[in-house]
Design an enzyme around this catalytic site. Structure first.
Site, short mmCIF file in Angstrom:
data_model
loop_
_atom_site.label_atom_id
_atom_site.label_comp_id
_atom_site.label_asym_id
_atom_site.label_seq_id
_atom_site.Cartn_x
_atom_site.Cartn_y
_atom_site.Cartn_z
N HIS A 91 5.02 4.91 -1.87
CA HIS A 91 4.62 4.30 -0.61
C HIS A 91 5.58 3.19 -0.19
CE1 HIS A 91 2.95 0.64 -2.49
NE2 HIS A 91 2.37 1.43 -3.38
N CYS A 107 2.31 2.44 -8.93
CA CYS A 107 2.84 3.15 -7.77
C CYS A 107 4.35 2.96 -7.67
CB CYS A 107 2.18 2.66 -6.49
SG CYS A 107 0.51 3.32 -6.23
#
Length: 131
Positions: A91, A107
């Protein structure tokens, strides 16, 4: 291919060449490796921090919302590519200075302009290998 030791994501193209993007990866204790497929893609995704993250951050005196709508203040940034059935994503970020370090809860973070570029180049079903 995401190299979590060098903090680079390589998009291997059909001609065998690769595009290289800088990334932020999991901080100590949050590293992982494995192979997943991109199962979903979202523009300006909403963020719902996992309960474990909310509890962990509260213990440090940092209180997270249970929900944050997509937008410039959202830590997921401009785009998100969801990995398998995990809570992990590739992301964007609202903290671009963190790219290049081991900074996340697992992440893979990218600069917003880079994740927008990647988002346009890959499809749901693309294999992602984290090493």
């Amino acid at each position: 291919v995401i190299d979590t030791h060098q903090n680079f994501l390589y998009l291997v193209e059909k001609n065998g060449k690769a595009r290289r993007y800088g990334v932020g990866t999991g901080k100590p204790g949050f590293e992982w490796s494995g192979t997943h497929k991109i199962t979903n893609k979202r523009e300006w995704p909403d963020w719902r921090p996992p309960a474990a993250m909310i509890k962990r951050e509260a213990a440090k005196g940092r209180y997270l919302p249970t929900y944050l709508a997509g937008g410039m203040e959202n830590p997921l940034g401009a785009r998100a590519l969801y990995l398998g059935t995990t809570e992990y994503r590739i992301h964007g970020t609202n903290q671009p200075w963190t790219i290049g370090g081991a900074v996340s809860s697992g992440c893979i973070r990218m600069r917003n302009e880079d994740v927008v570029d990647l988002y346009e180049r890959v499809n749901v079903g693309t294999t992602v290998e984290v090493i």
